[in-house]
Design a protein around this motif. Structure first.
Motif, PDB file in Angstrom:
ATOM      1  N   ALA B  87     -15.023  14.514  -3.488  1.00 18.52           N
ATOM      2  CA  ALA B  87     -14.554  13.487  -2.552  1.00 18.52           C
ATOM      3  C   ALA B  87     -15.449  13.329  -1.329  1.00 18.52           C
ATOM      4  O   ALA B  87     -14.988  13.044  -0.235  1.00 18.52           O
ATOM      5  N   PHE B  89     -17.973  11.223   0.970  1.00 22.75           N
ATOM      6  CA  PHE B  89     -18.109   9.787   1.206  1.00 22.75           C
ATOM      7  C   PHE B  89     -19.481   9.353   0.700  1.00 22.75           C
ATOM      8  O   PHE B  89     -20.504   9.815   1.208  1.00 22.75           O
ATOM      9  N   PRO B  90     -19.531   8.459  -0.287  1.00 27.59           N
ATOM     10  CA  PRO B  90     -20.809   8.174  -0.951  1.00 27.59           C
ATOM     11  C   PRO B  90     -21.801   7.443  -0.059  1.00 27.59           C
ATOM     12  O   PRO B  90     -22.997   7.495  -0.299  1.00 27.59           O
ATOM     13  N   ASN B  91     -21.292   6.756   0.958  1.00 24.73           N
ATOM     14  CA  ASN B  91     -22.180   5.940   1.790  1.00 24.73           C
ATOM     15  C   ASN B  91     -22.767   6.728   2.956  1.00 24.73           C
ATOM     16  O   ASN B  91     -23.526   6.179   3.738  1.00 24.73           O
ATOM     17  N   LEU B  92     -22.396   7.991   3.092  1.00 26.66           N
ATOM     18  CA  LEU B  92     -22.896   8.795   4.197  1.00 26.66           C
ATOM     19  C   LEU B  92     -23.783   9.913   3.673  1.00 26.66           C
ATOM     20  O   LEU B  92     -23.555  10.434   2.578  1.00 26.66           O
ATOM     21  N   PHE B 100     -18.457  13.977  10.009  1.00 26.67           N
ATOM     22  CA  PHE B 100     -17.383  12.977  10.035  1.00 26.67           C
ATOM     23  C   PHE B 100     -16.216  13.389  10.939  1.00 26.67           C
ATOM     24  O   PHE B 100     -15.796  12.642  11.820  1.00 26.67           O
ATOM     25  N   GLY B 101     -15.730  14.603  10.709  1.00 25.92           N
ATOM     26  CA  GLY B 101     -14.574  15.068  11.480  1.00 25.92           C
ATOM     27  C   GLY B 101     -14.885  15.191  12.968  1.00 25.92           C
ATOM     28  O   GLY B 101     -14.015  14.990  13.818  1.00 25.92           O
ATOM     29  N   LYS B 103     -17.145  13.335  14.544  1.00 24.50           N
ATOM     30  CA  LYS B 103     -17.328  11.994  15.067  1.00 24.50           C
ATOM     31  C   LYS B 103     -15.976  11.346  15.397  1.00 24.50           C
ATOM     32  O   LYS B 103     -15.806  10.771  16.474  1.00 24.50           O
ATOM     33  N   VAL B 104     -15.021  11.462  14.477  1.00 19.39           N
ATOM     34  CA  VAL B 104     -13.734  10.833  14.752  1.00 19.39           C
ATOM     35  C   VAL B 104     -13.006  11.542  15.892  1.00 19.39           C
ATOM     36  O   VAL B 104     -12.153  10.955  16.548  1.00 19.39           O
ATOM     37  N   TYR B 132     -28.217  11.862   0.081  1.00 15.05           N
ATOM     38  CA  TYR B 132     -26.917  11.246  -0.196  1.00 15.05           C
ATOM     39  C   TYR B 132     -26.206  12.044  -1.281  1.00 15.05           C
ATOM     40  O   TYR B 132     -26.868  12.723  -2.080  1.00 15.05           O
ATOM     41  N   TYR B 134     -25.033  11.463  -4.136  1.00 12.35           N
ATOM     42  CA  TYR B 134     -25.449  11.338  -5.535  1.00 12.35           C
ATOM     43  C   TYR B 134     -26.736  12.094  -5.830  1.00 12.35           C
ATOM     44  O   TYR B 134     -27.084  12.307  -6.991  1.00 12.35           O
ATOM     45  N   ARG B 148     -17.936  20.176   5.353  1.00 11.23           N
ATOM     46  CA  ARG B 148     -17.284  19.059   6.021  1.00 11.23           C
ATOM     47  C   ARG B 148     -15.873  19.452   6.463  1.00 11.23           C
ATOM     48  O   ARG B 148     -15.443  19.134   7.566  1.00 11.23           O
ATOM     49  N   ALA B 149     -15.179  20.185   5.585  1.00 14.53           N
ATOM     50  CA  ALA B 149     -13.821  20.599   5.928  1.00 14.53           C
ATOM     51  C   ALA B 149     -13.818  21.601   7.068  1.00 14.53           C
ATOM     52  O   ALA B 149     -12.909  21.609   7.896  1.00 14.53           O
TER      53      ALA B 149
END
Ligand SMILES: Nc1ncnc2c1ncn2[C@@H]1O[C@H](COP(=O)(O)OP(=O)(O)OP(=O)(O)O)[C@@H](O)[C@H]1O
Ligand SMILES: [Mg+2]
Lengths: 303, 354, 263
Positions: B87, B89-92, B100-101, B103-104, B132, B134, B148-149
């Motif tokens: 899971a 994020f494919p665009n990041l 991510f966490g 930043k938000v 990326y 992929y 990330r978590a």
């Protein structure tokens, strides 16, 4: 591919069973696609090139830009302008409404039947264009159409308010009938591609719904969305049947002008006709080039 | 456990008419690594999702650090979660995913960059920040998901079968890595799996689940050696189960087919004539007598599987087949199918299942 | 969550209204032919009109030929691209998408100028030639849909392995295509065929500019001269489109599932 062509002539004489044929390259390999290539050249590419070249020639076949300059004459310019307006309006509105519907059926928590019903219906409606669509809208919003009559009976006279189905908004509203479903059909798989876990991951990381949409969902569906908008644009830009049946020639969009020109040389200048065709290809082509440029520039994450 | 960090109390979950979790209770201490182990559909994910806040319990409460979080939304709980399917994020990029966490949460750029670098170091992918998803292998993606978590320093780390999508080798190395990182950070962790070996090898404690309930909660050693229920005994490790009838409750004699063994002190209240299920691990059984083994049963060799260093032999006793392992020894040939055989074990190793 | 569901319903219902009201209105309008009562008079008139029958038959025949041409053109090409010339794939895909970019009116304009009676290939000098050009134009219009349908079909069946298996068993190319590949992509081909039919049956632009007595120009002509019959024709056209799409839906249930993906 030069090395490929070298091995060709040497092997060309022998007849080989298919398994070995892969060893010999150019001639037989390409024979497999020759019919397609010839067809595409003869009936798609060359006719188009013929018109494009014609657009830059005068009656004697010499190079000129005159025809292109002539496109600026008021009637033709107005035709392009109204065509672009209708196409932009119907593609953008169609895209956003289609997207909203797709999101509603995929992510809105609606019962399953809404999804299959919408997709089935969209498949049909996206192909329901042309003359019959014009008839349907005349029967709905024409002067004697059901909706017009019903609204008049409750005191709302659409035509008094300046509405006319034979107008910019009338045509846009009609085009939406195939534009919205086309968007739904194309964008639904893209929305399906958004994994539920992405949203959950974002939530555990503290993101609000809006942050998740801004940082993940929108960037992910944006390429498909933009691509479909371009397709919708081209779809309405070249459409003639609906407009012709709906408005006769009272709304002069480009395809109708071109149609009249092909039938009767109303412009009294064959090469100006080519220039109009060239202009149409130019605009849809430009939209596509923009899309390709955008994709290669910003979508490094796409495989 | 006077002051558990995470307390799941009398939690129940029903989807419409079907109850999938009933009266689930578990206390977890700060820094503990607890695995949920159980067969597919037993409700492991559902409990985990209630802790994360994706499902609201039908009844009961969930308390983290003394605070009732039962009705909090997932984005207010400060838990880190790792999913089976990565899971990411494919665009990041990898770095953007990890950030991510942060930043938000509005962490300043410099601080966030520092933390991302630290995390990538932790998962041993310091050079991969600009890739990326992929462009990464499954194992690498899952490590990034872990980073990330962990980046926003969650109070709890929840992992839902994070290794199931990976191949066997990566699975082993990554599970050890997860455990090492967990110990280093001292983060309270729940790890969902249906792989008993995985659970046994890395957990402080295991909650074995069945039918929406925790059948047994305990340390791996305890779960394996002293399963509290028949289900746990069967689910964890290989187990031989024999039916026996209590022939004399007073002296602890139990009859199996025509033979008797003594199980004094293990019958907890069974009466003469009761039928019992007796369980034995293969490694506790020997072919022929062995010092310390006080019980024997006789039967016939049913089949022999040569597994390399070990030979697994199955002996038919009455209606059932008993598996046992003998070490491969080049001087002694393996037994032949159909031979008469006697097995021995220590009555102390017999588990009486209820 | 709750409000999301509310808005989803609102969107769905508004969408449904936009799409159903014109259908209902058209239906109602088509039944108003007899004063003061609802009747199917307009349908009776339309279906009994010999010009309807002729033009509709003409278009059906044109559609059938278009489908045959499309299949002959697309199946071997898509197969060959998958099997032997994957490097050509982007080019072919680009070409098949061109008809979505180049408007039909431009394409037919090109035909008229290139294949006129005094050109080296005077398609337009005879009726048969013009009919052929119409079918060719239709095949071009349908190319993007046909190609994508067939290519998707080929993707799910792993062409290469099937072909190699057939070759090991000693099959030649004709056998491979007709006995191995075609049956396996039959569903995809049929889907493409029905989509082609839906696109072609009421097509106006090309038929009209080539002066063919097809259904599309007939529709337009009725629209310009009659009041109630067009509404009836619109309903008939909608039903035809619906029929084609339903067949495609039903067919897709029989399509072979991808061999590569689990589930
Ligand atoms: N949203 C839902 N609606 C209805 N039933 C559900 C829902 N989510 C889970 N269930 C049911 O609850 C039960 C427990 O599911 P859960 O996902 O917790 O199992 P699990 O232990 O994680 O299994 P697995 O090992 O297969 O992941 C299953 O029978 C499942 O069908
Ligand atoms: Mg699960």
């Amino acid at each position: 591919m030069t090395d490929i062509s070298l091995s060709g002539p040497a092997a060309a004489g022998k007849t080989l069973p298919p398994a070995q044929a892969s060893a010999m390259r150019l001639p037989t390999q390409w024979l497999g696609v020759a019919p397609f290539i010839i067809f595409a050249l003869m009936f798609l590419i060359l006719p188009t090139l013929y018109l494009i070249l014609g657009a830059f020639q005068n009656v004697d076949g010499a190079f000129t830009l005159e025809n292109i300059v002539e496109l600026a004459q008021p009637t033709i310019r107005a035709a392009y302008w109204i065509s672009i307006k209708v196409s932009v309006a119907s593609s953008l509105l169609g895209a956003f409404i289609g997207l909203a519907i797709a999101i509603a059926i995929v992510r809105g928590g609606l019962p399953n039947w809404t999804r299959s019903a919408t997709l089935t219906f969209s498949g049909v409606a996206s192909q329901f264009a042309g003359v019959p669509l014009a008839f349907a809208f005349l029967a709905t919003l024409g002067r004697l159409g059901l909706v017009t009559v019903l609204l008049r009976s409750v005191g709302v006279d659409l035509y008094q308010y300046g509405f006319n189905v034979l107008s910019f908004w009338g045509l846009t509203l009609t085009y939406l009938y195939f534009q919205i479903p086309l968007m739904v059909v194309i964008i639904t798989p893209a929305i399906d591609g958004i994994r539920k876990e992405w949203g959950e991951a974002a939530a555990t990381l503290g993101a609000t719904q809006w942050q998740y949409w801004r940082m993940v969902v929108i960037p992910v569906i944006w390429p498909s969305f933009l691509g479909t908008v371009i397709l919708l644009f081209a779809n309405s830009f070249g459409a003639i049947a609906t407009a012709y049946a709906l408005t006769g020639s009272s709304l002069n969009i480009v395809p109708i002008v071109l149609y009249a020109q092909i039938r009767g040389d109303v412009l009294h200048n064959a090469n100006l006709g080519y220039a109009i065709a060239f202009g149409m290809i130019f605009i849809t082509g430009l939209a596509n080039i923009f899309y390709i440029w955008f994709r290669t520039r910003s979508e490094r994450w796409l495989k | 456990m006077a002051d558990p960090f995470l307390s799941i109390q009398h939690v129940k979950k029903a989807f419409g008419p079907t109850t999938v979790v009933e009266d689930f209770n578990l206390d977890i201490e700060r820094g503990e690594f607890v695995s949920f182990l159980g067969p597919s559909g037993c409700g492991k994910t559902t409990v985990l999702r209630m802790v994360a806040g994706f499902e609201e319990p039908t009844a009961g409460s969930i308390i983290v650090g003394g605070k009732d979080v039962t009705r909090l939304k997932p984005n207010q709980r400060n838990v880190g979660m790792v999913f089976q399917a990565y899971a990411l994020f494919p665009n990041l990029t990898v770095a953007q995913n990890v950030a991510f966490g942060l930043k938000v949460a509005g962490v300043a750029k410099a601080e966030s960059d520092r933390r991302v670098a630290e995390m990538l170091e932790l998962i041993k992918l310091p050079q991969m920040g600009d890739r990326y998803p992929y462009q990464l292998s499954g194992g690498q993606q899952q490590r990034v998901a872990l980073a990330r978590a962990l980046a926003p320093k969650p109070k709890l780390l929840l992992l839902d079968e994070p290794l199931s999508a990976l191949d066997a080798k990566v699975r082993v190395s990554l599970r050890d890595e997860i455990r090492a990182i967990q110990k280093e950070l001292g983060i309270t962790t729940i790890f969902v799996t249906h792989d008993q070996e995985e659970a046994l090898s890395i957990s402080d404690r295991i909650a074995v689940m069945y039918g929406g309930k925790a059948e047994q909660v305990g340390a791996p050693f305890e779960i394996y050696n002293r399963p509290a229920t028949k289900f746990v005994a069967n689910f964890v490790g290989t187990l031989n189960v024999l039916e026996g009838v209590v022939s004399d409750a007073g002296s602890g004699r139990v009859r199996i087919n025509a033979e008797e063994i003594g199980l004094k002190g293990k019958l907890n209240g069974s009466k003469t004539g009761d039928t019992l299920s007796l369980a034995l691990r293969p490694e506790a059984i020997a072919l022929g007598p062995r010092p310390g083994h006080d019980a024997t049963l006789s039967g016939e060799i049913a089949d022999v599987h040569f597994l390399g260093s070990v030979i697994r032999v199955r002996v038919g006793i009455g209606g059932s087949k008993i598996s046992l392992d003998t070490f491969n020894n080049s001087s002694t040939p393996p037994p032949n199918v159909g031979d008469k055989a006697e097995i021995s074990f220590s009555s102390g190793d017999v588990l009486v299942l209820h | 969550m709750k409000s999301g569901k509310f808005w989803a319903w609102v969107t769905f219902i508004l969408g449904a209204a936009y799409f159903f009201i014109p259908l209902i209105a058209t239906m109602e309008f088509s039944m108003r032919m007899k004063r003061g009562e609802y009747s199917f008079e307009a349908y009776r008139v339309v279906l009994g009109d010999p010009r309807f029958q002729e033009s509709f038959t003409f278009s059906v025949v044109a559609a059938v030929f278009t489908i045959i041409l499309g299949v002959l053109l697309v199946v071997p090409t898509a197969y060959w691209i998958r099997l032997r010339l994957p490097q050509l794939r982007p080019v072919v895909e680009f070409v098949t998408l061109l008809p979505l970019v180049i408007p039909a009116i431009v394409i037919v304009f090109g035909y008229i100028r290139m294949y006129g009676s005094n050109s080296p290939l005077p398609f337009l000098s005879s009726d048969m030639g013009t009919n052929a050009l119409l079918v060719i134009g239709y095949a071009t219009l349908a190319l993007p849909y046909m190609y994508r349908a067939v290519d998707t079909g080929l993707r799910t069946i792993d062409v290469r392995t099937l072909t190699e298996a057939a070759q090991i068993l000693g099959a030649g190319w004709t056998t491979i295509i007709s006995r191995v590949i075609l049956p396996n992509v039959l569903i995809a081909v049929l889907s493409g065929a029905f989509l082609t039919f839906a696109i072609v049956i009421g097509e106006f632009t090309i038929a009209s500019l080539l002066n063919r007595p097809a259904f599309g120009p007939y529709l337009q002509n009725i629209g310009a001269n009659r009041a109630y019959e067009p509404a009836a024709l619109a309903i008939i056209a909608f039903v035809i489109t619906w029929g084609c799409m339903s067949v495609i839906q039903v067919l897709s249930r029989f399509a072979p599932k991808s061999a590569n993906r689990p589930n």
